[in-house]
Motif scaffolding. Structure first.
Motif, PDB file in Angstrom:
ATOM      1  N   ILE A  29     -44.271  14.362  19.040  1.00 53.09           N
ATOM      2  CA  ILE A  29     -43.216  13.377  19.305  1.00 53.09           C
ATOM      3  C   ILE A  29     -42.015  13.732  18.450  1.00 53.09           C
ATOM      4  O   ILE A  29     -42.149  13.979  17.248  1.00 53.09           O
ATOM      5  N   SER A  30     -40.849  13.761  19.066  1.00 54.04           N
ATOM      6  CA  SER A  30     -39.635  14.038  18.293  1.00 54.04           C
ATOM      7  C   SER A  30     -38.598  12.948  18.546  1.00 54.04           C
ATOM      8  O   SER A  30     -38.536  12.365  19.626  1.00 54.04           O
ATOM      9  N   ASN A  31     -37.844  12.694  17.501  1.00 51.71           N
ATOM     10  CA  ASN A  31     -36.706  11.779  17.536  1.00 51.71           C
ATOM     11  C   ASN A  31     -37.082  10.339  17.874  1.00 51.71           C
ATOM     12  O   ASN A  31     -36.425   9.686  18.681  1.00 51.71           O
ATOM     13  N   TRP A  32     -38.156   9.856  17.229  1.00 51.90           N
ATOM     14  CA  TRP A  32     -38.498   8.438  17.342  1.00 51.90           C
ATOM     15  C   TRP A  32     -37.803   7.748  16.182  1.00 51.90           C
ATOM     16  O   TRP A  32     -38.259   7.792  15.065  1.00 51.90           O
ATOM     17  N   HIS A  33     -36.640   7.190  16.462  1.00 50.13           N
ATOM     18  CA  HIS A  33     -35.788   6.578  15.438  1.00 50.13           C
ATOM     19  C   HIS A  33     -35.504   7.575  14.315  1.00 50.13           C
ATOM     20  O   HIS A  33     -35.485   7.225  13.142  1.00 50.13           O
ATOM     21  N   GLY A  34     -35.313   8.843  14.706  1.00 50.92           N
ATOM     22  CA  GLY A  34     -34.976   9.884  13.745  1.00 50.92           C
ATOM     23  C   GLY A  34     -36.171  10.594  13.130  1.00 50.92           C
ATOM     24  O   GLY A  34     -35.994  11.522  12.353  1.00 50.92           O
ATOM     25  N   TYR A  35     -37.366  10.197  13.469  1.00 49.44           N
ATOM     26  CA  TYR A  35     -38.581  10.811  12.926  1.00 49.44           C
ATOM     27  C   TYR A  35     -39.233  11.724  13.961  1.00 49.44           C
ATOM     28  O   TYR A  35     -39.154  11.471  15.156  1.00 49.44           O
ATOM     29  N   ASP A  36     -39.924  12.749  13.438  1.00 47.11           N
ATOM     30  CA  ASP A  36     -40.756  13.620  14.259  1.00 47.11           C
ATOM     31  C   ASP A  36     -42.195  13.480  13.775  1.00 47.11           C
ATOM     32  O   ASP A  36     -42.443  13.381  12.559  1.00 47.11           O
ATOM     33  N   PHE A  37     -43.134  13.463  14.717  1.00 47.37           N
ATOM     34  CA  PHE A  37     -44.536  13.269  14.384  1.00 47.37           C
ATOM     35  C   PHE A  37     -45.427  14.209  15.192  1.00 47.37           C
ATOM     36  O   PHE A  37     -45.052  14.651  16.267  1.00 47.37           O
ATOM     37  N   VAL A  38     -46.605  14.435  14.665  1.00 44.55           N
ATOM     38  CA  VAL A  38     -47.714  14.983  15.427  1.00 44.55           C
ATOM     39  C   VAL A  38     -48.785  13.907  15.392  1.00 44.55           C
ATOM     40  O   VAL A  38     -49.227  13.486  14.315  1.00 44.55           O
ATOM     41  N   ASP A  39     -49.158  13.416  16.559  1.00 42.22           N
ATOM     42  CA  ASP A  39     -50.161  12.361  16.692  1.00 42.22           C
ATOM     43  C   ASP A  39     -51.460  12.964  17.213  1.00 42.22           C
ATOM     44  O   ASP A  39     -51.454  13.789  18.120  1.00 42.22           O
ATOM     45  N   TYR A  40     -52.556  12.497  16.645  1.00 45.44           N
ATOM     46  CA  TYR A  40     -53.889  12.868  17.100  1.00 45.44           C
ATOM     47  C   TYR A  40     -54.592  11.586  17.521  1.00 45.44           C
ATOM     48  O   TYR A  40     -54.723  10.656  16.724  1.00 45.44           O
ATOM     49  N   PHE A  41     -54.985  11.525  18.772  1.00 42.24           N
ATOM     50  CA  PHE A  41     -55.632  10.342  19.321  1.00 42.24           C
ATOM     51  C   PHE A  41     -57.100  10.651  19.610  1.00 42.24           C
ATOM     52  O   PHE A  41     -57.432  11.760  20.034  1.00 42.24           O
ATOM     53  N   THR A  42     -57.957   9.652  19.421  1.00 44.41           N
ATOM     54  CA  THR A  42     -59.301   9.708  19.973  1.00 44.41           C
ATOM     55  C   THR A  42     -59.351   8.685  21.093  1.00 44.41           C
ATOM     56  O   THR A  42     -58.746   7.612  21.002  1.00 44.41           O
ATOM     57  N   LEU A  43     -60.031   9.064  22.148  1.00 40.77           N
ATOM     58  CA  LEU A  43     -60.153   8.200  23.322  1.00 40.77           C
ATOM     59  C   LEU A  43     -61.615   8.119  23.725  1.00 40.77           C
ATOM     60  O   LEU A  43     -62.382   9.055  23.506  1.00 40.77           O
ATOM     61  N   LEU A  44     -61.965   6.997  24.326  1.00 41.38           N
ATOM     62  CA  LEU A  44     -63.317   6.782  24.805  1.00 41.38           C
ATOM     63  C   LEU A  44     -63.243   6.096  26.156  1.00 41.38           C
ATOM     64  O   LEU A  44     -62.375   5.246  26.378  1.00 41.38           O
ATOM     65  N   LYS A  45     -64.134   6.453  27.038  1.00 43.34           N
ATOM     66  CA  LYS A  45     -64.168   5.854  28.358  1.00 43.34           C
ATOM     67  C   LYS A  45     -65.071   4.620  28.295  1.00 43.34           C
ATOM     68  O   LYS A  45     -66.258   4.721  27.994  1.00 43.34           O
ATOM     69  N   PHE A  46     -64.486   3.446  28.525  1.00 42.37           N
ATOM     70  CA  PHE A  46     -65.202   2.172  28.518  1.00 42.37           C
ATOM     71  C   PHE A  46     -65.279   1.662  29.953  1.00 42.37           C
ATOM     72  O   PHE A  46     -64.234   1.419  30.567  1.00 42.37           O
ATOM     73  N   GLU A  47     -66.481   1.516  30.469  1.00 45.39           N
ATOM     74  CA  GLU A  47     -66.672   0.978  31.806  1.00 45.39           C
ATOM     75  C   GLU A  47     -65.737   1.626  32.825  1.00 45.39           C
ATOM     76  O   GLU A  47     -65.079   0.966  33.618  1.00 45.39           O
ATOM     77  N   GLY A  48     -65.633   2.952  32.741  1.00 41.35           N
ATOM     78  CA  GLY A  48     -64.840   3.721  33.697  1.00 41.35           C
ATOM     79  C   GLY A  48     -63.367   3.849  33.370  1.00 41.35           C
ATOM     80  O   GLY A  48     -62.641   4.531  34.083  1.00 41.35           O
ATOM     81  N   GLU A  49     -62.889   3.217  32.307  1.00 42.09           N
ATOM     82  CA  GLU A  49     -61.469   3.259  31.935  1.00 42.09           C
ATOM     83  C   GLU A  49     -61.295   3.908  30.567  1.00 42.09           C
ATOM     84  O   GLU A  49     -61.989   3.540  29.615  1.00 42.09           O
TER      85      GLU A  49
END
Length: 119
Positions: free
Chosen positions: A88-108
């Motif tokens: 992510i770049s230029n979020w209110h002047g900040y740059d980030f690297v985001d790491y997400f974990t995701l899980l499938k709950f009841e098909g979503e």
């Protein structure tokens, strides 16, 4: 384990997260987050950690960020569990690297956690 960028359910979660940041609307983020999601990282050297509500409050208290750019650079998925790396770049002047974990709950797919680094 599969490396991909095309899983529609995962990409939907990441797009809605980014859209919430761009529009300054945490409701878009909440819709793709698990209710118990957590966030961890350092912002300007200070620990930013706890329930995702901390991020929702930040988003709701600040203006939209139409100049924000984001790119999903990696997704690993295996049997309903995934990780994603988003630049992510230029979020209110900040740059980030985001790491997400995701899980499938009841098909979503839902984002369960976010760890970030300020670039």
């Amino acid at each position: 384990m599969t490396t991909l960028l095309t899983n529609d359910g995962i990409q939907h979660c990441l797009r809605e997260y980014a859209r919430g940041a761009i529009l300054g609307d945490s409701a878009l983020m909440r819709a793709v987050m698990h209710p118990d999601a957590q966030i961890y990282g350092y912002l300007d050297g200070a620990l930013f950690a706890g329930p995702m509500a901390l991020l929702y409050d930040y988003v709701d208290e600040h203006e939209d960020a139409p100049q924000l750019n984001w790119e999903t650079t990696r997704v690993d998925e295996s049997n309903g569990v995934a990780t994603a790396r988003v630049a992510i770049s230029n979020w209110h002047g900040y740059d980030f690297v985001d790491y997400f974990t995701l899980l499938k709950f009841e098909g979503e797919w839902r984002i369960t956690n976010k760890v970030f680094s300020q670039a």
